[in-house]
Design a protein around this motif. Structure first.
Motif, PDB file in Angstrom:
ATOM      1  N   PHE A 185      -5.798   5.380   3.341  1.00  0.00           N
ATOM      2  CA  PHE A 185      -4.919   5.433   4.513  1.00  0.00           C
ATOM      3  C   PHE A 185      -4.878   4.076   5.209  1.00  0.00           C
ATOM      4  CE2 PHE A 185      -9.012   7.362   5.478  1.00  0.00           C
ATOM      5  CZ  PHE A 185      -9.468   6.596   6.529  1.00  0.00           C
ATOM      6  N   LYS A 186      -3.940   3.969   6.170  1.00  0.00           N
ATOM      7  CA  LYS A 186      -3.722   2.730   6.910  1.00  0.00           C
ATOM      8  C   LYS A 186      -4.396   2.824   8.277  1.00  0.00           C
ATOM      9  CE  LYS A 186       0.763   2.278   4.728  1.00  0.00           C
ATOM     10  NZ  LYS A 186       2.210   2.282   4.930  1.00  0.00           N
ATOM     11  N   LEU A 187      -5.008   1.713   8.695  1.00  0.00           N
ATOM     12  CA  LEU A 187      -5.679   1.628   9.982  1.00  0.00           C
ATOM     13  C   LEU A 187      -5.044   0.512  10.823  1.00  0.00           C
ATOM     14  CD1 LEU A 187      -9.333   1.589   8.633  1.00  0.00           C
ATOM     15  CD2 LEU A 187      -8.187   3.538   9.653  1.00  0.00           C
ATOM     16  N   MET A 242     -26.626   4.075  -7.918  1.00  0.00           N
ATOM     17  CA  MET A 242     -25.256   4.451  -7.683  1.00  0.00           C
ATOM     18  C   MET A 242     -24.701   3.569  -6.571  1.00  0.00           C
ATOM     19  SD  MET A 242     -23.837   8.126  -6.570  1.00  0.00           S
ATOM     20  CE  MET A 242     -22.696   8.688  -7.762  1.00  0.00           C
ATOM     21  N   PHE A 243     -23.470   3.125  -6.733  1.00  0.00           N
ATOM     22  CA  PHE A 243     -22.847   2.281  -5.720  1.00  0.00           C
ATOM     23  C   PHE A 243     -21.405   2.744  -5.499  1.00  0.00           C
ATOM     24  CE2 PHE A 243     -21.895   0.386  -9.764  1.00  0.00           C
ATOM     25  CZ  PHE A 243     -20.587  -0.053  -9.639  1.00  0.00           C
ATOM     26  N   PHE A 244     -20.890   2.383  -4.334  1.00  0.00           N
ATOM     27  CA  PHE A 244     -19.519   2.723  -3.951  1.00  0.00           C
ATOM     28  C   PHE A 244     -18.760   1.445  -3.648  1.00  0.00           C
ATOM     29  CE2 PHE A 244     -22.057   6.389  -2.604  1.00  0.00           C
ATOM     30  CZ  PHE A 244     -21.381   7.402  -3.261  1.00  0.00           C
ATOM     31  N   ILE A 245     -17.499   1.423  -4.032  1.00  0.00           N
ATOM     32  CA  ILE A 245     -16.651   0.286  -3.716  1.00  0.00           C
ATOM     33  C   ILE A 245     -15.642   0.740  -2.663  1.00  0.00           C
ATOM     34  CG2 ILE A 245     -14.980  -1.372  -4.580  1.00  0.00           C
ATOM     35  CD1 ILE A 245     -16.336  -1.150  -7.298  1.00  0.00           C
ATOM     36  N   VAL A 246     -15.849   0.262  -1.444  1.00  0.00           N
ATOM     37  CA  VAL A 246     -14.953   0.571  -0.336  1.00  0.00           C
ATOM     38  C   VAL A 246     -14.426  -0.753   0.198  1.00  0.00           C
ATOM     39  CG1 VAL A 246     -14.747   1.618   1.942  1.00  0.00           C
ATOM     40  CG2 VAL A 246     -16.269   2.632   0.250  1.00  0.00           C
ATOM     41  N   THR A 247     -13.115  -0.880   0.289  1.00  0.00           N
ATOM     42  CA  THR A 247     -12.522  -2.116   0.788  1.00  0.00           C
ATOM     43  C   THR A 247     -11.567  -1.823   1.937  1.00  0.00           C
ATOM     44  OG1 THR A 247     -10.722  -2.007  -0.815  1.00  0.00           O
ATOM     45  CG2 THR A 247     -12.664  -3.270  -1.457  1.00  0.00           C
ATOM     46  N   CYS A 248     -11.415  -2.790   2.788  1.00  0.00           N
ATOM     47  CA  CYS A 248     -10.462  -2.724   3.890  1.00  0.00           C
ATOM     48  C   CYS A 248      -9.699  -4.047   3.878  1.00  0.00           C
ATOM     49  CB  CYS A 248     -11.189  -2.506   5.207  1.00  0.00           C
ATOM     50  SG  CYS A 248     -10.080  -2.159   6.565  1.00  0.00           S
ATOM     51  N   THR A 249      -8.455  -4.030   3.424  1.00  0.00           N
ATOM     52  CA  THR A 249      -7.686  -5.253   3.268  1.00  0.00           C
ATOM     53  C   THR A 249      -6.508  -5.288   4.237  1.00  0.00           C
ATOM     54  OG1 THR A 249      -6.381  -4.215   1.526  1.00  0.00           O
ATOM     55  CG2 THR A 249      -8.265  -5.509   0.829  1.00  0.00           C
ATOM     56  N   PRO A 250      -6.248  -6.455   4.834  1.00  0.00           N
ATOM     57  CA  PRO A 250      -5.087  -6.574   5.725  1.00  0.00           C
ATOM     58  C   PRO A 250      -3.798  -6.692   4.905  1.00  0.00           C
ATOM     59  CG  PRO A 250      -6.259  -8.646   5.620  1.00  0.00           C
ATOM     60  CD  PRO A 250      -7.046  -7.659   4.812  1.00  0.00           C
ATOM     61  N   GLU A 251      -2.759  -6.013   5.351  1.00  0.00           N
ATOM     62  CA  GLU A 251      -1.468  -6.054   4.675  1.00  0.00           C
ATOM     63  C   GLU A 251      -0.362  -6.101   5.707  1.00  0.00           C
ATOM     64  OE1 GLU A 251      -0.904  -3.007   1.768  1.00  0.00           O
ATOM     65  OE2 GLU A 251      -2.883  -3.285   0.899  1.00  0.00           O
ATOM     66  N   GLU A 252       0.805  -6.563   5.282  1.00  0.00           N
ATOM     67  CA  GLU A 252       1.968  -6.535   6.158  1.00  0.00           C
ATOM     68  C   GLU A 252       3.202  -6.102   5.376  1.00  0.00           C
ATOM     69  OE1 GLU A 252       3.788 -10.999   6.468  1.00  0.00           O
ATOM     70  OE2 GLU A 252       2.166 -10.485   7.818  1.00  0.00           O
ATOM     71  N   GLU A 253       4.086  -5.464   6.093  1.00  0.00           N
ATOM     72  CA  GLU A 253       5.303  -4.916   5.507  1.00  0.00           C
ATOM     73  C   GLU A 253       6.491  -5.408   6.335  1.00  0.00           C
ATOM     74  OE1 GLU A 253       7.225  -0.480   5.490  1.00  0.00           O
ATOM     75  OE2 GLU A 253       5.062  -0.667   5.250  1.00  0.00           O
ATOM     76  N   ILE A 254       7.422  -6.097   5.693  1.00  0.00           N
ATOM     77  CA  ILE A 254       8.615  -6.576   6.391  1.00  0.00           C
ATOM     78  C   ILE A 254       9.676  -5.490   6.282  1.00  0.00           C
ATOM     79  CG2 ILE A 254      10.393  -8.342   6.483  1.00  0.00           C
ATOM     80  CD1 ILE A 254       8.349 -10.271   5.262  1.00  0.00           C
ATOM     81  N   THR A 255      10.159  -5.028   7.424  1.00  0.00           N
ATOM     82  CA  THR A 255      11.141  -3.943   7.453  1.00  0.00           C
ATOM     83  C   THR A 255      12.546  -4.484   7.217  1.00  0.00           C
ATOM     84  OG1 THR A 255      11.466  -4.145   9.825  1.00  0.00           O
ATOM     85  CG2 THR A 255       9.715  -2.660   9.086  1.00  0.00           C
ATOM     86  N   ASP A 256      13.522  -3.596   7.193  1.00  0.00           N
ATOM     87  CA  ASP A 256      14.920  -3.980   7.000  1.00  0.00           C
ATOM     88  C   ASP A 256      15.581  -4.470   8.283  1.00  0.00           C
ATOM     89  OD1 ASP A 256      14.799  -3.310   4.333  1.00  0.00           O
ATOM     90  OD2 ASP A 256      15.473  -1.266   4.670  1.00  0.00           O
ATOM     91  N   PHE A 257      14.874  -4.454   9.403  1.00  0.00           N
ATOM     92  CA  PHE A 257      15.461  -4.875  10.678  1.00  0.00           C
ATOM     93  C   PHE A 257      15.568  -6.388  10.745  1.00  0.00           C
ATOM     94  CE2 PHE A 257      14.995  -6.406  15.016  1.00  0.00           C
ATOM     95  CZ  PHE A 257      16.049  -5.760  15.623  1.00  0.00           C
ATOM     96  N   ARG A 258      16.798  -6.883  11.008  1.00  0.00           N
ATOM     97  CA  ARG A 258      17.046  -8.295  11.225  1.00  0.00           C
ATOM     98  C   ARG A 258      18.108  -8.408  12.310  1.00  0.00           C
ATOM     99  NH1 ARG A 258      14.720  -7.742   7.033  1.00  0.00           N
ATOM    100  NH2 ARG A 258      13.928  -8.974   5.388  1.00  0.00           N
ATOM    101  N   GLU A 259      17.847  -9.270  13.269  1.00  0.00           N
ATOM    102  CA  GLU A 259      18.783  -9.472  14.377  1.00  0.00           C
ATOM    103  C   GLU A 259      18.810 -10.965  14.692  1.00  0.00           C
ATOM    104  OE1 GLU A 259      21.594  -8.240  16.571  1.00  0.00           O
ATOM    105  OE2 GLU A 259      20.262  -6.561  16.155  1.00  0.00           O
ATOM    106  N   SER A 289      -9.490   1.459   1.125  1.00  0.00           N
ATOM    107  CA  SER A 289      -9.476   1.916  -0.267  1.00  0.00           C
ATOM    108  C   SER A 289     -10.874   2.326  -0.698  1.00  0.00           C
ATOM    109  CB  SER A 289      -8.983   0.804  -1.190  1.00  0.00           C
ATOM    110  OG  SER A 289      -7.695   0.388  -0.830  1.00  0.00           O
ATOM    111  N   PHE A 290     -10.921   3.302  -1.553  1.00  0.00           N
ATOM    112  CA  PHE A 290     -12.175   3.785  -2.110  1.00  0.00           C
ATOM    113  C   PHE A 290     -12.044   3.725  -3.628  1.00  0.00           C
ATOM    114  CE2 PHE A 290     -14.941   7.382  -3.446  1.00  0.00           C
ATOM    115  CZ  PHE A 290     -16.142   6.897  -2.954  1.00  0.00           C
ATOM    116  N   PHE A 291     -12.850   2.889  -4.276  1.00  0.00           N
ATOM    117  CA  PHE A 291     -12.734   2.633  -5.712  1.00  0.00           C
ATOM    118  C   PHE A 291     -11.311   2.220  -6.084  1.00  0.00           C
ATOM    119  CE2 PHE A 291     -16.636   5.187  -5.962  1.00  0.00           C
ATOM    120  CZ  PHE A 291     -17.405   4.332  -6.726  1.00  0.00           C
ATOM    121  N   PHE A 292     -10.728   1.311  -5.294  1.00  0.00           N
ATOM    122  CA  PHE A 292      -9.400   0.729  -5.510  1.00  0.00           C
ATOM    123  C   PHE A 292      -8.257   1.733  -5.379  1.00  0.00           C
ATOM    124  CE2 PHE A 292     -12.496  -1.679  -8.055  1.00  0.00           C
ATOM    125  CZ  PHE A 292     -12.469  -2.857  -7.340  1.00  0.00           C
TER     126      PHE A 292
END
Length: 94
Positions: A48-50, A1-18, A41-44
């Motif tokens: 939650f976000k860290l 038995m195996f588990f697929i656990v991933t931790c991927t970096p992501e970024e989100e651009i907000t609506d703020f512009r100045e 992620s657990f099995f894709f």
């Protein structure tokens, strides 16, 4: 038995512009608020976000500055403006 656990970096651009005069290079440019985090992620299935970080980034020279969560929320609500952004110490890569 195996588990697929991933931790991927992501970024989100907000609506703020100045548009400000960049403290790092002096050019008049756009500043964006970017939220970066790692998604666990657990099995894709995203769980939650860290390690959330709030970053202001200038488009002219790529200078950036990390800010705290309360300042980021105030910027998104419009409570803080150009004076606050201009007072920050931006860093850029050479």
């Amino acid at each position: 038995m195996f588990f697929i656990v991933t931790c991927t970096p992501e970024e989100e651009i907000t609506d703020f512009r100045e548009f400000i005069s960049c403290p790092a290079c002096g050019a008049y440019c756009k500043t964006e608020l970017i939220i970066t985090y790692s998604r666990l992620s657990f099995f894709f299935i995203p769980l939650f976000k860290l390690n959330k970080k709030y970053i202001l980034k200038n488009s002219c020279c790529g200078a950036f500055c990390e800010i705290d969560k309360s300042a980021a929320e105030a910027l998104l609500k419009g409570e803080l403006g150009k004076d606050y952004i201009s007072s920050l110490n931006f860093t850029r890569f050479m």
